[in-house]
Scaffold this motif. Structure first.
Motif, PDB file in Angstrom:
ATOM      1  N   ASP A  88       0.852  -1.184   0.000  1.00 17.07           N
ATOM      2  CA  ASP A  88       0.000   0.000   0.000  1.00 17.07           C
ATOM      3  C   ASP A  88       0.893   1.240   0.000  1.00 17.07           C
ATOM      4  O   ASP A  88       1.525   1.561   0.997  1.00 17.07           O
ATOM      5  CB  ASP A  88      -0.903  -0.013   1.236  1.00 17.07           C
ATOM      6  CG  ASP A  88      -1.699   1.278   1.383  1.00 17.07           C
ATOM      7  OD1 ASP A  88      -1.871   1.996   0.373  1.00 17.07           O
ATOM      8  OD2 ASP A  88      -2.123   1.572   2.516  1.00 17.07           O
ATOM      9  N   THR A  90      -0.288   4.308  -0.749  1.00 14.37           N
ATOM     10  CA  THR A  90      -1.188   5.455  -0.810  1.00 14.37           C
ATOM     11  C   THR A  90      -1.003   6.388   0.394  1.00 14.37           C
ATOM     12  O   THR A  90      -0.476   6.005   1.430  1.00 14.37           O
ATOM     13  CB  THR A  90      -2.655   5.003  -0.849  1.00 14.37           C
ATOM     14  OG1 THR A  90      -2.994   4.352   0.385  1.00 14.37           O
ATOM     15  CG2 THR A  90      -2.903   4.047  -2.007  1.00 14.37           C
ATOM     16  N   ASN A  91      -1.463   7.609   0.218  1.00 13.21           N
ATOM     17  CA  ASN A  91      -1.560   8.590   1.296  1.00 13.21           C
ATOM     18  C   ASN A  91      -2.981   9.144   1.315  1.00 13.21           C
ATOM     19  O   ASN A  91      -3.596   9.307   0.265  1.00 13.21           O
ATOM     20  CB  ASN A  91      -0.569   9.733   1.103  1.00 13.21           C
ATOM     21  CG  ASN A  91       0.827   9.383   1.596  1.00 13.21           C
ATOM     22  OD1 ASN A  91       0.995   8.953   2.727  1.00 13.21           O
ATOM     23  ND2 ASN A  91       1.820   9.552   0.746  1.00 13.21           N
ATOM     24  N   THR A 109      -5.723   3.697  10.896  1.00 13.71           N
ATOM     25  CA  THR A 109      -4.684   4.226  10.025  1.00 13.71           C
ATOM     26  C   THR A 109      -5.112   4.006   8.579  1.00 13.71           C
ATOM     27  O   THR A 109      -6.026   3.219   8.294  1.00 13.71           O
ATOM     28  CB  THR A 109      -3.339   3.515  10.263  1.00 13.71           C
ATOM     29  OG1 THR A 109      -3.483   2.123   9.925  1.00 13.71           O
ATOM     30  CG2 THR A 109      -2.887   3.656  11.709  1.00 13.71           C
ATOM     31  N   SER A 111      -3.631   2.414   6.186  1.00 11.27           N
ATOM     32  CA  SER A 111      -3.451   1.042   5.707  1.00 11.27           C
ATOM     33  C   SER A 111      -4.407   0.061   6.361  1.00 11.27           C
ATOM     34  O   SER A 111      -4.751  -0.957   5.767  1.00 11.27           O
ATOM     35  CB  SER A 111      -2.009   0.586   5.922  1.00 11.27           C
ATOM     36  OG  SER A 111      -1.192   1.086   4.882  1.00 11.27           O
ATOM     37  N   LYS A 125       2.539  -1.589   4.298  1.00 15.60           N
ATOM     38  CA  LYS A 125       2.644  -0.168   3.971  1.00 15.60           C
ATOM     39  C   LYS A 125       4.088   0.150   3.599  1.00 15.60           C
ATOM     40  O   LYS A 125       5.020  -0.176   4.343  1.00 15.60           O
ATOM     41  CB  LYS A 125       2.229   0.674   5.186  1.00 15.60           C
ATOM     42  CG  LYS A 125       2.120   2.171   4.911  1.00 15.60           C
ATOM     43  CD  LYS A 125       0.869   2.471   4.131  1.00 15.60           C
ATOM     44  CE  LYS A 125       0.539   3.960   4.114  1.00 15.60           C
ATOM     45  NZ  LYS A 125      -0.699   4.204   3.342  1.00 15.60           N
ATOM     46  N   ASN A 128       5.074   5.237   0.786  1.00 14.49           N
ATOM     47  CA  ASN A 128       4.224   6.429   0.876  1.00 14.49           C
ATOM     48  C   ASN A 128       4.934   7.619   1.502  1.00 14.49           C
ATOM     49  O   ASN A 128       4.475   8.753   1.361  1.00 14.49           O
ATOM     50  CB  ASN A 128       2.950   6.117   1.682  1.00 14.49           C
ATOM     51  CG  ASN A 128       3.253   5.865   3.145  1.00 14.49           C
ATOM     52  OD1 ASN A 128       3.990   4.941   3.473  1.00 14.49           O
ATOM     53  ND2 ASN A 128       2.709   6.676   4.035  1.00 14.49           N
ATOM     54  N   LEU A 150       8.627   0.684   6.306  1.00 14.93           N
ATOM     55  CA  LEU A 150       7.504  -0.198   5.994  1.00 14.93           C
ATOM     56  C   LEU A 150       6.863  -0.684   7.285  1.00 14.93           C
ATOM     57  O   LEU A 150       7.481  -0.679   8.347  1.00 14.93           O
ATOM     58  CB  LEU A 150       7.945  -1.369   5.108  1.00 14.93           C
ATOM     59  CG  LEU A 150       9.044  -2.306   5.590  1.00 14.93           C
ATOM     60  CD1 LEU A 150       8.464  -3.448   6.420  1.00 14.93           C
ATOM     61  CD2 LEU A 150       9.802  -2.881   4.413  1.00 14.93           C
ATOM     62  N   GLY A 152       3.519  -3.570   8.685  1.00 14.19           N
ATOM     63  CA  GLY A 152       2.556  -4.602   8.316  1.00 14.19           C
ATOM     64  C   GLY A 152       2.298  -5.533   9.475  1.00 14.19           C
ATOM     65  O   GLY A 152       3.065  -5.564  10.443  1.00 14.19           O
ATOM     66  N   LEU A 178       0.579  -2.379  11.151  1.00  9.48           N
ATOM     67  CA  LEU A 178      -0.125  -1.350  10.386  1.00  9.48           C
ATOM     68  C   LEU A 178      -0.644  -0.245  11.297  1.00  9.48           C
ATOM     69  O   LEU A 178      -0.737   0.912  10.880  1.00  9.48           O
ATOM     70  CB  LEU A 178      -1.299  -1.970   9.623  1.00  9.48           C
ATOM     71  CG  LEU A 178      -0.969  -2.884   8.448  1.00  9.48           C
ATOM     72  CD1 LEU A 178      -2.254  -3.408   7.815  1.00  9.48           C
ATOM     73  CD2 LEU A 178      -0.110  -2.176   7.410  1.00  9.48           C
ATOM     74  N   GLY A 182       2.086   2.231  10.979  1.00  8.01           N
ATOM     75  CA  GLY A 182       1.318   3.048  10.042  1.00  8.01           C
ATOM     76  C   GLY A 182       1.099   4.456  10.547  1.00  8.01           C
ATOM     77  O   GLY A 182       1.104   5.426   9.768  1.00  8.01           O
ATOM     78  N   GLN A 186       2.077   7.660   8.181  1.00  5.22           N
ATOM     79  CA  GLN A 186       1.019   8.311   7.420  1.00  5.22           C
ATOM     80  C   GLN A 186       1.084   9.827   7.568  1.00  5.22           C
ATOM     81  O   GLN A 186       1.853  10.364   8.361  1.00  5.22           O
ATOM     82  CB  GLN A 186      -0.343   7.775   7.831  1.00  5.22           C
ATOM     83  CG  GLN A 186      -0.823   8.190   9.200  1.00  5.22           C
ATOM     84  CD  GLN A 186      -2.190   7.586   9.519  1.00  5.22           C
ATOM     85  OE1 GLN A 186      -2.664   6.662   8.856  1.00  5.22           O
ATOM     86  NE2 GLN A 186      -2.826   8.089  10.545  1.00  5.22           N
TER      87      GLN A 186
END
Length: 200
Positions: A88, A90-91, A109, A111, A125, A128, A150, A152, A178, A182, A186
């Motif tokens: 993932d 994305t933001n 979060t 993710s 994640k 990003n 990262l 997860g 995450l 995360g 983020q």
């Protein structure tokens, strides 16, 4: 491995270039259809081809790299993931550039929200926190390797992503789950847009 991309923008293209350079097959997809990606696939060479999101999502490792508002459409109707890994990238920008609004997910979060839309996927994640040009460039510099954060919830999935990205030259750093990792990565977290090098 075969790598599938959901999205074909700057981040997806950068990772696809790294992947084919290291011998991986890449299936590119976006919301506009395979024909719109024919030129990019030709540029990437014989290891890359354009496909549908369903074909990309069936790859061994899937990259989600679309704008935040597009995530529900990009993830709808995909085949079961059955334990395959999704990176993932994305933001949670809820508005288009200049990105003045951040999506409010309550206690989740970004993710964790993404994982809720991808049952059966092992979500990691990554990417990003880096601007696209830092992902596209050679991550090996005289001063060290580009750090890649990262996070997860599956240790084996994180190991796969670590090995995958370390082969490109990145220095992966595991931040945990995450939820905890995360939050650090983020938007609004202390590691968002932090570009650091690791000395070897």
């Amino acid at each position: 491995m075969q790598i599938g991309t959901l999205g074909s923008g700057t981040v997806a293209q950068a990772i696809a270039h790294h992947a084919v350079a290291h011998g991986h097959q890449v299936v590119l997809s976006n919301s506009r259809g395979p024909a719109s990606l024919a030129g990019l696939a030709d540029e990437l060479g014989p290891l890359a081809h354009a496909g549908t999101p369903e074909e990309a999502a069936a790859a061994d490792l899937v990259l989600l790299a679309v704008g935040w508002p597009q995530i529900p459409d990009a993830t709808a109707g995909l085949p079961p993931f059955d334990g395959r890994i999704v990176i993932d990238a994305t933001n949670q920008f809820a508005s288009p550039p200049p990105h003045t609004k951040i999506a409010d997910l309550g206690g989740l979060t970004g993710s964790e929200y993404v994982a809720s839309l991808l049952p059966g996927a092992r979500v990691v994640k990554a990417f990003n926190t880096l601007y696209g040009q830092y992902i596209a460039a050679d991550p090996r510099h005289q001063a060290g390797r580009q750090v890649l954060f990262l996070a997860g919830d599956d240790a084996d999935a994180k190991t796969t992503v670590k090995d995958f990205t370390a082969a490109f030259g990145f220095a992966p750093v595991d931040l945990g789950s995450l939820r905890e990792g995360g939050r650090l990565m983020q938007l609004g977290g202390p590691l968002s847009a932090l570009h650091a090098l690791k000395q070897d």
